[in-house]
Write a protein that holds these residues in place. Structure first.
Motif, PDB file in Angstrom:
ATOM      1  N   LEU A   1      84.721  69.099  64.845  1.00  0.00           N
ATOM      2  CA  LEU A   1      83.837  69.709  63.860  1.00  0.00           C
ATOM      3  C   LEU A   1      83.475  71.092  64.374  1.00  0.00           C
ATOM      4  O   LEU A   1      83.062  71.249  65.527  1.00  0.00           O
ATOM      5  N   ALA A   2      83.647  72.097  63.517  1.00  0.00           N
ATOM      6  CA  ALA A   2      83.259  73.463  63.854  1.00  0.00           C
ATOM      7  C   ALA A   2      82.042  73.843  63.029  1.00  0.00           C
ATOM      8  O   ALA A   2      82.003  73.579  61.823  1.00  0.00           O
ATOM      9  N   VAL A   3      81.053  74.443  63.679  1.00  0.00           N
ATOM     10  CA  VAL A   3      79.879  74.953  62.983  1.00  0.00           C
ATOM     11  C   VAL A   3      79.665  76.384  63.444  1.00  0.00           C
ATOM     12  O   VAL A   3      79.534  76.645  64.639  1.00  0.00           O
ATOM     13  N   GLU A   4      79.687  77.314  62.482  1.00  0.00           N
ATOM     14  CA  GLU A   4      79.429  78.722  62.792  1.00  0.00           C
ATOM     15  C   GLU A   4      77.963  79.021  62.519  1.00  0.00           C
ATOM     16  O   GLU A   4      77.393  78.533  61.540  1.00  0.00           O
TER      17      GLU A   4
ATOM     18  N   PHE B   1      74.110  73.515  70.016  1.00  0.00           N
ATOM     19  CA  PHE B   1      74.786  72.251  70.329  1.00  0.00           C
ATOM     20  C   PHE B   1      74.085  71.083  69.638  1.00  0.00           C
ATOM     21  O   PHE B   1      74.725  70.203  69.054  1.00  0.00           O
ATOM     22  N   ALA B   2      72.762  71.056  69.714  1.00  0.00           N
ATOM     23  CA  ALA B   2      71.986  69.954  69.137  1.00  0.00           C
ATOM     24  C   ALA B   2      72.137  69.895  67.617  1.00  0.00           C
ATOM     25  O   ALA B   2      72.289  68.805  67.046  1.00  0.00           O
ATOM     26  N   HIS B   3      72.095  71.062  66.951  1.00  0.00           N
ATOM     27  CA  HIS B   3      72.260  71.085  65.493  1.00  0.00           C
ATOM     28  C   HIS B   3      73.641  70.563  65.091  1.00  0.00           C
ATOM     29  O   HIS B   3      73.761  69.766  64.153  1.00  0.00           O
ATOM     30  N   ALA B   4      74.683  71.013  65.777  1.00  0.00           N
ATOM     31  CA  ALA B   4      76.043  70.581  65.449  1.00  0.00           C
ATOM     32  C   ALA B   4      76.209  69.086  65.712  1.00  0.00           C
ATOM     33  O   ALA B   4      76.811  68.365  64.902  1.00  0.00           O
ATOM     34  N   ALA B   5      75.669  68.605  66.821  1.00  0.00           N
ATOM     35  CA  ALA B   5      75.763  67.180  67.152  1.00  0.00           C
ATOM     36  C   ALA B   5      74.997  66.332  66.139  1.00  0.00           C
ATOM     37  O   ALA B   5      75.473  65.272  65.719  1.00  0.00           O
ATOM     38  N   ALA B   6      73.817  66.794  65.717  1.00  0.00           N
ATOM     39  CA  ALA B   6      73.030  66.053  64.726  1.00  0.00           C
ATOM     40  C   ALA B   6      73.794  65.963  63.407  1.00  0.00           C
ATOM     41  O   ALA B   6      73.772  64.916  62.737  1.00  0.00           O
ATOM     42  N   LEU B   7      74.478  67.032  63.045  1.00  0.00           N
ATOM     43  CA  LEU B   7      75.282  67.044  61.824  1.00  0.00           C
ATOM     44  C   LEU B   7      76.421  66.026  61.932  1.00  0.00           C
ATOM     45  O   LEU B   7      76.645  65.222  61.015  1.00  0.00           O
ATOM     46  N   ALA B   8      77.146  66.052  63.045  1.00  0.00           N
ATOM     47  CA  ALA B   8      78.252  65.116  63.252  1.00  0.00           C
ATOM     48  C   ALA B   8      77.753  63.673  63.222  1.00  0.00           C
ATOM     49  O   ALA B   8      78.383  62.793  62.618  1.00  0.00           O
ATOM     50  N   ASP B   9      76.612  63.421  63.868  1.00  0.00           N
ATOM     51  CA  ASP B   9      76.044  62.067  63.881  1.00  0.00           C
ATOM     52  C   ASP B   9      75.615  61.629  62.484  1.00  0.00           C
ATOM     53  O   ASP B   9      75.876  60.500  62.064  1.00  0.00           O
TER      54      ASP B   9
ATOM     55  N   SER C   1      80.285  80.262  67.362  1.00  0.00           N
ATOM     56  CA  SER C   1      80.798  78.976  66.890  1.00  0.00           C
ATOM     57  C   SER C   1      80.531  77.891  67.911  1.00  0.00           C
ATOM     58  O   SER C   1      80.639  78.119  69.113  1.00  0.00           O
ATOM     59  N   VAL C   2      80.223  76.717  67.376  1.00  0.00           N
ATOM     60  CA  VAL C   2      80.192  75.497  68.178  1.00  0.00           C
ATOM     61  C   VAL C   2      81.384  74.667  67.720  1.00  0.00           C
ATOM     62  O   VAL C   2      81.520  74.374  66.530  1.00  0.00           O
ATOM     63  N   ILE C   3      82.252  74.343  68.654  1.00  0.00           N
ATOM     64  CA  ILE C   3      83.367  73.441  68.385  1.00  0.00           C
ATOM     65  C   ILE C   3      83.062  72.174  69.181  1.00  0.00           C
ATOM     66  O   ILE C   3      82.936  72.220  70.407  1.00  0.00           O
ATOM     67  N   LEU C   4      82.911  71.060  68.456  1.00  0.00           N
ATOM     68  CA  LEU C   4      82.648  69.806  69.158  1.00  0.00           C
ATOM     69  C   LEU C   4      83.655  68.767  68.705  1.00  0.00           C
ATOM     70  O   LEU C   4      84.306  68.913  67.674  1.00  0.00           O
ATOM     71  N   VAL C   5      83.778  67.731  69.511  1.00  0.00           N
ATOM     72  CA  VAL C   5      84.612  66.595  69.136  1.00  0.00           C
ATOM     73  C   VAL C   5      83.754  65.349  69.303  1.00  0.00           C
ATOM     74  O   VAL C   5      83.035  65.199  70.285  1.00  0.00           O
ATOM     75  N   ARG C   6      83.808  64.495  68.296  1.00  0.00           N
ATOM     76  CA  ARG C   6      83.036  63.251  68.312  1.00  0.00           C
ATOM     77  C   ARG C   6      84.003  62.090  68.194  1.00  0.00           C
ATOM     78  O   ARG C   6      84.835  62.047  67.294  1.00  0.00           O
ATOM     79  N   GLY C   7      83.885  61.148  69.126  1.00  0.00           N
ATOM     80  CA  GLY C   7      84.755  59.985  69.141  1.00  0.00           C
ATOM     81  C   GLY C   7      84.248  58.873  68.228  1.00  0.00           C
ATOM     82  O   GLY C   7      83.150  58.945  67.684  1.00  0.00           O
ATOM     83  N   ARG C   8      85.043  57.840  68.101  1.00  0.00           N
ATOM     84  CA  ARG C   8      84.692  56.707  67.240  1.00  0.00           C
ATOM     85  C   ARG C   8      83.392  56.029  67.659  1.00  0.00           C
ATOM     86  O   ARG C   8      82.648  55.544  66.820  1.00  0.00           O
ATOM     87  N   GLY C   9      83.140  55.987  68.945  1.00  0.00           N
ATOM     88  CA  GLY C   9      81.928  55.346  69.440  1.00  0.00           C
ATOM     89  C   GLY C   9      80.696  56.231  69.385  1.00  0.00           C
ATOM     90  O   GLY C   9      79.614  55.827  69.800  1.00  0.00           O
ATOM     91  N   GLY C  10      80.850  57.475  68.909  1.00  0.00           N
ATOM     92  CA  GLY C  10      79.715  58.386  68.791  1.00  0.00           C
ATOM     93  C   GLY C  10      79.570  59.352  69.952  1.00  0.00           C
ATOM     94  O   GLY C  10      78.699  60.214  69.923  1.00  0.00           O
ATOM     95  N   GLY C  11      80.419  59.218  70.984  1.00  0.00           N
ATOM     96  CA  GLY C  11      80.365  60.156  72.101  1.00  0.00           C
ATOM     97  C   GLY C  11      80.793  61.544  71.661  1.00  0.00           C
ATOM     98  O   GLY C  11      81.730  61.686  70.867  1.00  0.00           O
ATOM     99  N   ILE C  12      80.090  62.558  72.151  1.00  0.00           N
ATOM    100  CA  ILE C  12      80.358  63.944  71.755  1.00  0.00           C
ATOM    101  C   ILE C  12      80.620  64.801  72.980  1.00  0.00           C
ATOM    102  O   ILE C  12      79.928  64.686  73.985  1.00  0.00           O
ATOM    103  N   LYS C  13      81.624  65.654  72.860  1.00  0.00           N
ATOM    104  CA  LYS C  13      81.872  66.703  73.852  1.00  0.00           C
ATOM    105  C   LYS C  13      81.879  68.027  73.096  1.00  0.00           C
ATOM    106  O   LYS C  13      82.436  68.129  72.001  1.00  0.00           O
ATOM    107  N   THR C  14      81.267  69.038  73.703  1.00  0.00           N
ATOM    108  CA  THR C  14      81.121  70.333  73.051  1.00  0.00           C
ATOM    109  C   THR C  14      81.745  71.428  73.912  1.00  0.00           C
ATOM    110  O   THR C  14      81.425  71.548  75.094  1.00  0.00           O
TER     111      THR C  14
END
Length: 189
Positions: free
Chosen positions: A84-87, A68-76, A24-37
């Motif tokens: 956002l969780a992506v398994e 990480f890149a796939h999950a971040a691209a999805l969130a963006d 699983s990738v668990i990431l958090v994306r803020g209002r400004g688009g910043g992501i932490k994974t």
């Protein structure tokens, strides 16, 4: 042959893959688009239900970076704000690859380990993101294993707490049923 043996019903045919693991990738994306994974995990299931999420992850190096890149691209792409969780299934073979299995636009059971195993939990980071606050650290505070308590296992709280580093979380559900997630224990080492 499968179509005929199942009586000619409508079917979805999927390619057979060599399955090595689930992560699983668990990431958090803020209002400004910043992501932490958060670091990726290894997920184990019993009877189709998540039993345990732990470290080390089955991913490392370029494959983990791809997850990480796939999950971040999805969130963006969704302009998503929050956790956002992506398994992913990890395929076996000479060159393992990733196959997206599930997406959850919310805090997720495979991230419950963050309650005790990360500087900032997925729950707190979700609120920070939607409130527009700075995102918290996703750094591990120790090696952690999250084990779901299914059915009557939740009734044995004292047994779970005998292990050093155990942190018990019950969900307050009224009636235990076989296979029902009643809580979880995070084991920190």
């Amino acid at each position: 042959a499968a179509f005929t043996s199942l009586g000619g019903q409508y079917l979805i045919f999927e390619e057979r893959i060599g399955f090595a693991a689930e992560t699983s990738v668990i990431l958090v994306r803020g209002r400004g688009g910043g992501i932490k994974t958060y670091p990726t995990t290894s997920n184990a299931h019993e009877n189709g239900i998540l039993r345990q999420t732990s470290f080390p992850s089955p991913l490392s190096g370029p494959l983990e970076q791809a997850a990480f890149a796939h999950a971040a691209a999805l969130a963006d792409a969704l302009d998503y704000v929050g956790v956002l969780a992506v398994e992913f299934f990890v395929t076996s073979g000479a060159e393992p690859s990733l196959i997206a299995n599930e997406m959850a636009p919310r805090v997720h059971n495979t991230g419950h380990w963050t309650m005790d195993g990360a500087v900032t939990s997925q729950f707190e980071n979700h609120i920070r993101a939607i409130a527009g606050w700075p995102l918290g650290s996703v750094v591990l505070v120790g090696n952690v294993t999250m084990r779901n308590l299914l059915g009557d296992e939740a009734l044995k709280c004292d047994e779970h707490l005998l292990t050093a580093g155990a942190k018990l979380h019950l969900y307050g559900k009224a009636a235990p049923k076989p296979g029902r997630k009643m809580g979880h224990v995070n084991f920190i080492v």
